[in-house]
Design a protein around this motif. Structure first.
Motif, PDB file in Angstrom:
ATOM      1  N   GLU A 152      -9.069   5.746  -6.777  1.00  0.00           N
ATOM      2  CA  GLU A 152      -7.895   4.903  -7.014  1.00  0.00           C
ATOM      3  C   GLU A 152      -7.234   5.162  -8.371  1.00  0.00           C
ATOM      4  O   GLU A 152      -6.130   4.688  -8.620  1.00  0.00           O
ATOM      5  CB  GLU A 152      -8.265   3.425  -6.890  1.00  0.00           C
ATOM      6  N   ASP A 153      -7.916   5.939  -9.249  1.00  0.00           N
ATOM      7  CA  ASP A 153      -7.347   6.220 -10.567  1.00  0.00           C
ATOM      8  C   ASP A 153      -6.649   7.584 -10.645  1.00  0.00           C
ATOM      9  O   ASP A 153      -6.087   7.934 -11.693  1.00  0.00           O
ATOM     10  CB  ASP A 153      -8.453   6.164 -11.632  1.00  0.00           C
TER      11      ASP A 153
ATOM     12  N   ARG B 274     -14.241   4.880  -1.660  1.00  0.00           N
ATOM     13  CA  ARG B 274     -13.446   4.712  -2.871  1.00  0.00           C
ATOM     14  C   ARG B 274     -14.224   4.114  -4.031  1.00  0.00           C
ATOM     15  O   ARG B 274     -13.817   4.255  -5.183  1.00  0.00           O
ATOM     16  CB  ARG B 274     -12.182   3.914  -2.580  1.00  0.00           C
ATOM     17  N   ARG B 275     -15.322   3.440  -3.775  1.00  0.00           N
ATOM     18  CA  ARG B 275     -16.100   2.856  -4.881  1.00  0.00           C
ATOM     19  C   ARG B 275     -17.008   3.875  -5.556  1.00  0.00           C
ATOM     20  O   ARG B 275     -17.530   3.615  -6.637  1.00  0.00           O
ATOM     21  CB  ARG B 275     -16.944   1.689  -4.353  1.00  0.00           C
TER      22      ARG B 275
ATOM     23  N   PHE C  67     -11.050   8.462  -0.482  1.00  0.00           N
ATOM     24  CA  PHE C  67     -10.821   7.028  -0.281  1.00  0.00           C
ATOM     25  C   PHE C  67     -11.725   6.421   0.780  1.00  0.00           C
ATOM     26  O   PHE C  67     -11.831   5.194   0.854  1.00  0.00           O
ATOM     27  CB  PHE C  67      -9.349   6.765   0.033  1.00  0.00           C
TER      28      PHE C  67
ATOM     29  N   PRO D 251      -1.283   4.560  -8.915  1.00  0.00           N
ATOM     30  CA  PRO D 251      -2.707   4.689  -9.261  1.00  0.00           C
ATOM     31  C   PRO D 251      -3.174   3.549 -10.161  1.00  0.00           C
ATOM     32  O   PRO D 251      -2.411   3.019 -10.969  1.00  0.00           O
ATOM     33  CB  PRO D 251      -2.760   6.029 -10.004  1.00  0.00           C
TER      34      PRO D 251
ATOM     35  N   ARG E 152       0.829  -1.213   0.000  1.00  0.00           N
ATOM     36  CA  ARG E 152       0.000   0.000   0.000  1.00  0.00           C
ATOM     37  C   ARG E 152       0.860   1.258   0.000  1.00  0.00           C
ATOM     38  O   ARG E 152       0.491   2.275  -0.583  1.00  0.00           O
ATOM     39  CB  ARG E 152      -0.930  -0.003   1.216  1.00  0.00           C
TER      40      ARG E 152
ATOM     41  N   TYR F 202      -3.636   1.109  -3.969  1.00  0.00           N
ATOM     42  CA  TYR F 202      -3.387   2.558  -3.997  1.00  0.00           C
ATOM     43  C   TYR F 202      -4.429   3.278  -3.156  1.00  0.00           C
ATOM     44  O   TYR F 202      -5.630   3.059  -3.296  1.00  0.00           O
ATOM     45  CB  TYR F 202      -3.463   3.047  -5.442  1.00  0.00           C
ATOM     46  N   GLY F 203      -3.933   4.134  -2.252  1.00  0.00           N
ATOM     47  CA  GLY F 203      -4.853   4.860  -1.393  1.00  0.00           C
ATOM     48  C   GLY F 203      -4.136   5.941  -0.609  1.00  0.00           C
ATOM     49  O   GLY F 203      -3.078   6.440  -1.005  1.00  0.00           O
ATOM     50  N   ARG F 204      -4.707   6.267   0.539  1.00  0.00           N
ATOM     51  CA  ARG F 204      -4.207   7.377   1.350  1.00  0.00           C
ATOM     52  C   ARG F 204      -2.751   7.176   1.755  1.00  0.00           C
ATOM     53  O   ARG F 204      -1.957   8.119   1.711  1.00  0.00           O
ATOM     54  CB  ARG F 204      -5.086   7.512   2.591  1.00  0.00           C
TER      55      ARG F 204
ATOM     56  N   ARG G 247     -12.879   7.613 -10.176  1.00  0.00           N
ATOM     57  CA  ARG G 247     -12.822   7.124  -8.797  1.00  0.00           C
ATOM     58  C   ARG G 247     -11.439   7.390  -8.218  1.00  0.00           C
ATOM     59  O   ARG G 247     -10.459   7.531  -8.945  1.00  0.00           O
ATOM     60  CB  ARG G 247     -13.173   5.639  -8.739  1.00  0.00           C
TER      61      ARG G 247
ATOM     62  N   LYS H 168      -5.948  -1.653  -6.440  1.00  0.00           N
ATOM     63  CA  LYS H 168      -6.685  -1.659  -5.184  1.00  0.00           C
ATOM     64  C   LYS H 168      -5.809  -1.265  -3.994  1.00  0.00           C
ATOM     65  O   LYS H 168      -6.303  -0.792  -2.980  1.00  0.00           O
ATOM     66  CB  LYS H 168      -7.297  -3.039  -4.949  1.00  0.00           C
TER      67      LYS H 168
END
Length: 278
Positions: free
Chosen positions: A263-264, A232-233, A229, A164, A159, A169-171, A261, A167
């Motif tokens: 994650e992109d 995120r969906r 996030f 990007p 993580r 990829y995030g904060r 979204r 799944k």
């Protein structure tokens, strides 16, 4: 396991002091001194740096850091059972190891370390992510540390370095990569630890940049990323609606499609949006 110093093997240390790992403290001990020395080397030249170590346990990584030439190590250990073993190491390296019995989450280490500072730790699983977020979000940048060399569960490590579009990829990826370089430097199987965890582990190397990659107010960026996030969906026009009544216009102005979204979205675009919302 070849010796890196004249101290007893770690298995003997654990037996002598009755140091069975406690799940409540997130403990998994790394006993191979060759591995601990290798982790210490990932942190680079330690001879001109003070090193902060969190959760040293019986002192395997501590011994690796000292054997690899760390100018000074400050080891913060919450488990009182480990203190005698660590004090034995301190006696073998006079003046180079300070052992602090306490909670790393409550420690202000300004008084204990002289810059430059490197943080190297096999972090307890139950506080690792919280400590990392604190180290990545100081009041001022550059931070008091120059690099972080940290052991995490492999999933957390992925993580931190994620890009990007995936799944992972995030904060955490954005916090780390906005103001630092990140890489997975080493992976370890469960059987390297006592007791073996249920997951693989990885060492992440994080080097602080002199300044952020892209300008943005840290608090605004943190709010934007958290909102994006947390849902995120959802499309960003929905997940970020609470940040601004004209969020769709702001998104377009930042070069982001309102239907995208979280994650992109690359870090640069999140920073552009944060500047517009500031």
């Amino acid at each position: 396991m070849s010796a890196i110093d004249n101290l007893p093997p770690l298995r003997d240390v654990i037996a002598t002091h009755g140091l069975t790992a406690k799940k409540a403290l997130g403990q998994n001990f790394l006993l191979d001194l060759n591995l601990t020395a290798k982790i210490a080397r990932i942190a680079g030249d330690l001879s001109g740096a003070d090193v902060l170590e969190v959760g040293p346990g019986p002192g395997g990584l501590t011994r690796g850091l000292l054997a690899e030439g760390a100018r000074r190590v400050v080891a913060v250990e919450k488990d009182a059972r480990c203190i005698p073993a660590l004090e034995q190491i301190a006696a073998a390296y006079p003046g180079r190891l300070e052992v602090i019995h306490g909670d790393a989450l409550a420690l202000d280490w300004d008084d204990h370390l002289t810059p430059p500072v490197k943080i190297v730790a096999n972090l307890p699983y139950n506080v690792g992510t919280e400590l990392l977020v604190r180290w990545l979000t100081p009041e001022a940048w550059p931070p008091r540390w120059t690099s972080l060399t940290l052991m995490f569960q492999r999933e957390v490590a992925e993580r931190i370095v994620a890009q990007p579009g995936g799944k992972a990829y995030g904060r955490l990826a954005i916090l780390a990569q906005w103001r630092a370089t990140t890489r997975i430097a080493m992976t370890l199987p469960p059987e390297a630890f006592t007791p073996p965890p249920k997951v693989r582990s990885a060492v992440v190397q994080i080097e602080a940049l002199p300044e952020p990659r892209y300008p943005a107010d840290p608090k605004v960026l943190s709010r934007v990323v958290a909102a994006a996030f947390n849902q995120r969906r959802k499309m960003l026009r929905a997940s970020l609606r609470g940040l601004s009544p004209d969020i769709e216009d702001r998104l377009r102005e930042a070069g982001i499609a309102p239907t995208d979204r979280a994650e992109d979205i690359p870090i640069e675009a999140f920073c552009a949006l944060a500047r517009l919302l500031a």
